[in-house]
Design a protein around this motif. Structure first.
Motif, PDB file in Angstrom:
ATOM      1  N   ARG A 375      19.236  -5.147 -54.992  1.00  0.00           N
ATOM      2  CA  ARG A 375      18.980  -5.642 -53.634  1.00  0.00           C
ATOM      3  C   ARG A 375      18.930  -4.489 -52.634  1.00  0.00           C
ATOM      4  O   ARG A 375      18.104  -4.486 -51.712  1.00  0.00           O
ATOM      5  N   ILE A 376      19.825  -3.512 -52.814  1.00  0.00           N
ATOM      6  CA  ILE A 376      19.834  -2.349 -51.906  1.00  0.00           C
ATOM      7  C   ILE A 376      18.526  -1.573 -52.023  1.00  0.00           C
ATOM      8  O   ILE A 376      17.934  -1.158 -51.021  1.00  0.00           O
ATOM      9  N   LYS A 377      18.059  -1.376 -53.277  1.00  0.00           N
ATOM     10  CA  LYS A 377      16.800  -0.659 -53.468  1.00  0.00           C
ATOM     11  C   LYS A 377      15.641  -1.418 -52.835  1.00  0.00           C
ATOM     12  O   LYS A 377      14.739  -0.811 -52.232  1.00  0.00           O
ATOM     13  N   GLN A 378      15.651  -2.747 -52.978  1.00  0.00           N
ATOM     14  CA  GLN A 378      14.597  -3.551 -52.352  1.00  0.00           C
ATOM     15  C   GLN A 378      14.656  -3.431 -50.826  1.00  0.00           C
ATOM     16  O   GLN A 378      13.609  -3.367 -50.157  1.00  0.00           O
ATOM     17  N   MET A 379      15.875  -3.398 -50.278  1.00  0.00           N
ATOM     18  CA  MET A 379      16.033  -3.268 -48.825  1.00  0.00           C
ATOM     19  C   MET A 379      15.462  -1.928 -48.348  1.00  0.00           C
ATOM     20  O   MET A 379      14.715  -1.869 -47.366  1.00  0.00           O
ATOM     21  N   GLN A 383      12.389  -1.263 -45.795  1.00  0.00           N
ATOM     22  CA  GLN A 383      12.633  -0.491 -44.577  1.00  0.00           C
ATOM     23  C   GLN A 383      11.664   0.680 -44.442  1.00  0.00           C
ATOM     24  O   GLN A 383      11.251   1.037 -43.338  1.00  0.00           O
ATOM     25  N   HIS A 384      11.308   1.311 -45.559  1.00  0.00           N
ATOM     26  CA  HIS A 384      10.426   2.474 -45.531  1.00  0.00           C
ATOM     27  C   HIS A 384       8.944   2.087 -45.551  1.00  0.00           C
ATOM     28  O   HIS A 384       8.087   2.965 -45.740  1.00  0.00           O
ATOM     29  N   GLN A 453      11.280   7.323 -37.913  1.00  0.00           N
ATOM     30  CA  GLN A 453      10.599   7.830 -39.106  1.00  0.00           C
ATOM     31  C   GLN A 453      10.611   6.790 -40.219  1.00  0.00           C
ATOM     32  O   GLN A 453       9.638   6.650 -40.971  1.00  0.00           O
ATOM     33  N   ARG A 454      11.728   6.056 -40.342  1.00  0.00           N
ATOM     34  CA  ARG A 454      11.849   5.040 -41.389  1.00  0.00           C
ATOM     35  C   ARG A 454      10.782   3.946 -41.217  1.00  0.00           C
ATOM     36  O   ARG A 454      10.158   3.517 -42.184  1.00  0.00           O
ATOM     37  N   LEU A 480      10.552   5.182 -52.627  1.00  0.00           N
ATOM     38  CA  LEU A 480      11.003   4.500 -51.419  1.00  0.00           C
ATOM     39  C   LEU A 480      12.284   3.700 -51.609  1.00  0.00           C
ATOM     40  O   LEU A 480      12.812   3.164 -50.641  1.00  0.00           O
ATOM     41  N   GLU A 481      12.808   3.604 -52.845  1.00  0.00           N
ATOM     42  CA  GLU A 481      13.949   2.726 -53.091  1.00  0.00           C
ATOM     43  C   GLU A 481      15.281   3.450 -52.934  1.00  0.00           C
ATOM     44  O   GLU A 481      16.295   3.010 -53.484  1.00  0.00           O
ATOM     45  N   VAL A 482      15.294   4.568 -52.193  1.00  0.00           N
ATOM     46  CA  VAL A 482      16.515   5.328 -51.906  1.00  0.00           C
ATOM     47  C   VAL A 482      16.689   5.403 -50.399  1.00  0.00           C
ATOM     48  O   VAL A 482      15.766   5.126 -49.628  1.00  0.00           O
TER      49      VAL A 482
END
Length: 738
Positions: A375-379, A383-384, A453-454, A480-482
């Motif tokens: 879920r964090i990686k998807q977020m 965001q990016h 930037q994000r 992008l997942e970081v």
């Protein structure tokens, strides 16, 4: 008004130590007899000493001086307040710089100067333990080293009063702080003259900047309204230094036959930090590893708190054993009588059940954590701008751009092993990687990204993916997942232009090769400025950002950082970063980055190619520190030949060298409006390159003039005394008076 940087550059380098002379002498295995081990309240452990024969070498010699009724420890003119052999650190006091409004003169008064130069010494500023601190309600201050400029803007907001213990760097906080880069041995403090306390002196009379131990700093609102921050500890702040016996790695120190290895105690080991190598006692031992027999065994049985044992404790070399007397067994750290066999089955059954329960709980926890991580990686991906980028890639079938997973890049770089690092700078590190397809890539791992930037990252990546030029390093994709996105570029094998010019120990580089590399680099920058949509400003043009492939074709790199840079005027005013020697002086004054800033920096690269000298040399005389200032001085005095590289300086080449020098001079104009565009620069270099390729070029001066479009006259007469004076001040950082 005191010219701050001139005063700093003129001060004697009291911290400058000749490392070779200090470390190459015989290093004793221990301090001699009769050596003092204490100065006042401070222990002075070996390898430090108060006399030459008591220190391991001259870099570790300290002075014990009585000041009034107090005995203090000094290294040259800086007070030492603590030494730690175990941590490899030293705590010192360094200066705080301030600017205050003077009612008498109705101008700004500058007191004390935050600076340090420990080049060649065993010390380096600890990047983990120190921060750059800026205080004030209208203070734009920064630190400059030989390889970076970094700072921040501190302001106050009448609607949001500053709070104690809050130094977030947000608007209205009255305080901001910046991380210190690794490996810093030189810095100078500056205030930007556009930000001062002239209009707010009644409430906030002063601004401050210093490098300080982060653990020792706690913001107080009284720092803004009074001089308490500056007046404490004699206007000094504590700073943490890391130290090393010599500036070598452990492996190099062990095989060095000229300098004895310092880790002389049994049960000692060597570690490498930013300052060099140092020693520590192995696990299970304590003491001083620099003294023969200095590391002694720890008796764990005497320290029940650190090494608990409820049974029979037996000390061993480097450890200890804890056991119970016959008939008892150690259960949960307590010796208890062994249970009768009748209880064995229930105990075993309960143990098996407990193990099964633990395994079930662990599996459940791991599954939940994996889902949470997903879920964090998807977020982060959303965001990016990952969804927008993915949709645009599907609609534009011709885009050769890939979105990599974090696992792919970890496998390619061996989990980002430090041995894979091929470059690093102010934005992050670059790793060499090998994908599953055996393709070699360069992975740029950035350190930070702000909210603006994000939001724009996905859109900007799509723009960068469409850049296709033979002299620009191709961006292959991103991850992008970081938390901070990573960029993936094609790998360029032959290093940088900086290495070719300065790192080949006199290897011959022909004028034709230099001119070709300059032309190819100019073509790449002209493409970014004129053909990219939207136009892209590189922002950090320098010889280390020009790579060379297998055929030594120039490839401009690191342009991805430019489009990610702040593009809002207010954002530009809060942070100034760049590389000393290449930084556009107009950008330093206005905080506005333009395409003409790239032109100025490229002019410095041209000078490197002409002279084979570095853009900024902190060790040289004052008038030779800046290559651009030295060049302008040579042109003013009609002494261009004095600074040209001997390998390309001859009677047959002087016409061309003068034309290249004239082009470089135009690029270094103080006003960006007077500089040529990168397209004009590339066209001029192309004409010069074609002229040199003609075998009759040296004989037909009229044809030469025709191809160049202007006579090859010396340009030193065009350098006026006034423009040179302004150039000298700004090139040395003096124009602002800081």
């Amino acid at each position: 008004m005191v010219k701050f940087s001139r005063l700093l550059l003129g001060l004697p380098a009291v911290w400058m130590l000749a490392a070779a002379a200090a470390a190459a002498d015989d290093v004793p295995a221990a301090r001699g007899p009769g050596c003092a081990t204490r100065c006042g309240d401070i222990d002075v452990p070996y390898p430090f000493g108060l006399d030459p024969q008591c220190a391991i070498h001259a870099g570790f010699q300290l002075n014990c001086t009585t000041v009034g009724r107090t005995t203090k420890l000094f290294h040259n003119n800086l007070e030492v307040i603590k030494l730690s052999v175990q941590d490899g650190k030293a705590w010192l006091k360094t200066w705080i710089s301030r600017e205050c409004y003077n009612q008498t003169t109705s101008g700004m008064l500058y007191g004390n100067y935050a600076w340090m130069n420990i080049t060649g010494s065993p010390y380096v500023l600890s990047a983990d333990d120190n921060k750059i601190i800026v205080l004030g309600c209208n203070s734009f201050a920064y630190m400059r080293s030989d390889s970076y400029i970094i700072g921040c803007l501190a302001t106050c907001d009448v609607n949001i009063p500053p709070k104690n213990d809050s130094c977030s760097g947000t608007a209205g906080a009255g305080c901001c702080q910046v991380d210190l880069p690794k490996g810093v041995r030189v810095y100078q403090g500056f205030f930007n003259s556009l930000y001062n306390t002239t209009a707010i002196w009644r409430n906030t009379p002063c601004n401050y900047v210093t490098v300080m131990e982060r653990a020792a700093f706690s913001f107080s609102t009284t720092y803004l309204t009074s001089s308490v921050f500056y007046d404490r500890d004699d206007s000094r702040s504590p700073v943490v230094m890391e130290w090393g016996i010599t500036q070598k790695t452990c492996e190099a120190a062990k095989i060095d036959k000229n300098v004895p290895y310092a880790c002389v105690s049994n049960y000692s080991e060597c570690i490498t930090n930013d300052a060099g190598y140092l020693c520590k006692c192995s696990r299970g031992f304590k003491g001083n590893p620099y003294i023969a027999g200095g590391c002694t065994d720890i008796d764990e049985c005497q320290d029940k708190v650190t090494y608990p044992c409820a049974g029979i404790c037996k000390n061993t070399v480097g450890g200890y054993n804890c056991s119970c007397s016959p008939g008892k067994s150690l259960i949960n750290g307590v010796c208890e009588k062994k249970q009768k066999s009748v209880w064995m089955a229930p105990v075993v059954g309960g143990s098996v059940g407990l193990v099964v329960l633990v395994i079930a709980i662990t599996c459940t926890y791991l599954i939940r954590e994996r889902r949470k991580l997903h879920r964090i990686k998807q977020m982060y991906f959303r965001q990016h701008g990952g969804l927008l980028l993915f949709e645009e890639m599907k609609s534009q079938q011709g885009v050769a751009f890939k979105i990599f997973s974090e696992e792919e890049l970890q496998q390619a770089t061996n989990r980002f092993d430090e041995q894979h690092v091929i470059g690093h700078g102010g934005h992050g590190k670059v790793y060499k990687g090998v994908l599953k397809s055996d393709a070699e890539v360069a992975v740029k791992r950035c350190m930070t990204i702000d909210e603006q930037q994000r939001k724009e990252f996905g859109k900007e990546m799509l723009i960068l993916s469409q850049i296709n030029h033979k002299n620009i390093v191709k961006i292959l994709g991103c991850c992008l997942e970081v938390e901070v996105p990573m960029l993936v570029y094609e790998f360029i094998p032959n290093g940088t232009l900086f290495d070719l010019i300065h790192g080949n120990h006199g290897k011959h580089i022909s004028l034709g090769t230099r001119l070709r590399i300059a032309y190819e680099s100019a073509e790449a920058l002209a493409y970014l400025h004129s053909c990219a949509s939207p136009p892209i400003i590189h922002g950090d043009v320098k010889s280390t950002n020009i790579l060379l492939d297998g055929d030594y074709t120039a490839k401009v790199s690191d342009f991805g950082a430019s489009i990610l840079a702040p593009n809002d005027k207010s954002q530009f005013a809060t942070l100034v970063q760049g590389t000393c020697g290449y930084l556009d002086p107009e950008y330093m004054q206005t905080c506005q980055l333009t395409d003409k800033s790239d032109v100025y920096s490229f002019g410095v690269v041209l000078l490197e190619l002409l002279t084979r000298k570095k853009a900024f040399n902190l060790e040289g005389p004052e008038h030779e520190k800046s290559l651009s200032m030295r060049f302008l001085y040579a042109m003013k005095e009609n002494k261009l030949e004095n600074i040209l590289d001997d390998q390309i300086k001859n009677n047959g080449n002087m016409d061309y060298l003068e034309e290249i020098a004239k082009l470089a001079w135009r690029c270094l104009e103080m006003s960006g409006l007077n500089r040529p565009s990168m397209k004009e620069v590339a066209d001029k270099l192309d004409r010069l390159r074609k002229v040199i390729q003609h075998p009759w070029a040296h004989e037909n001066s009229e044809e030469l003039d025709s191809l160049l479009g202007e006579p090859p006259s010396m340009v030193s007469s065009a350098v006026t005394t006034e423009s040179f004076s302004i150039a000298k001040k700004i090139a040395m950082g003096l124009e602002s008076g800081r």
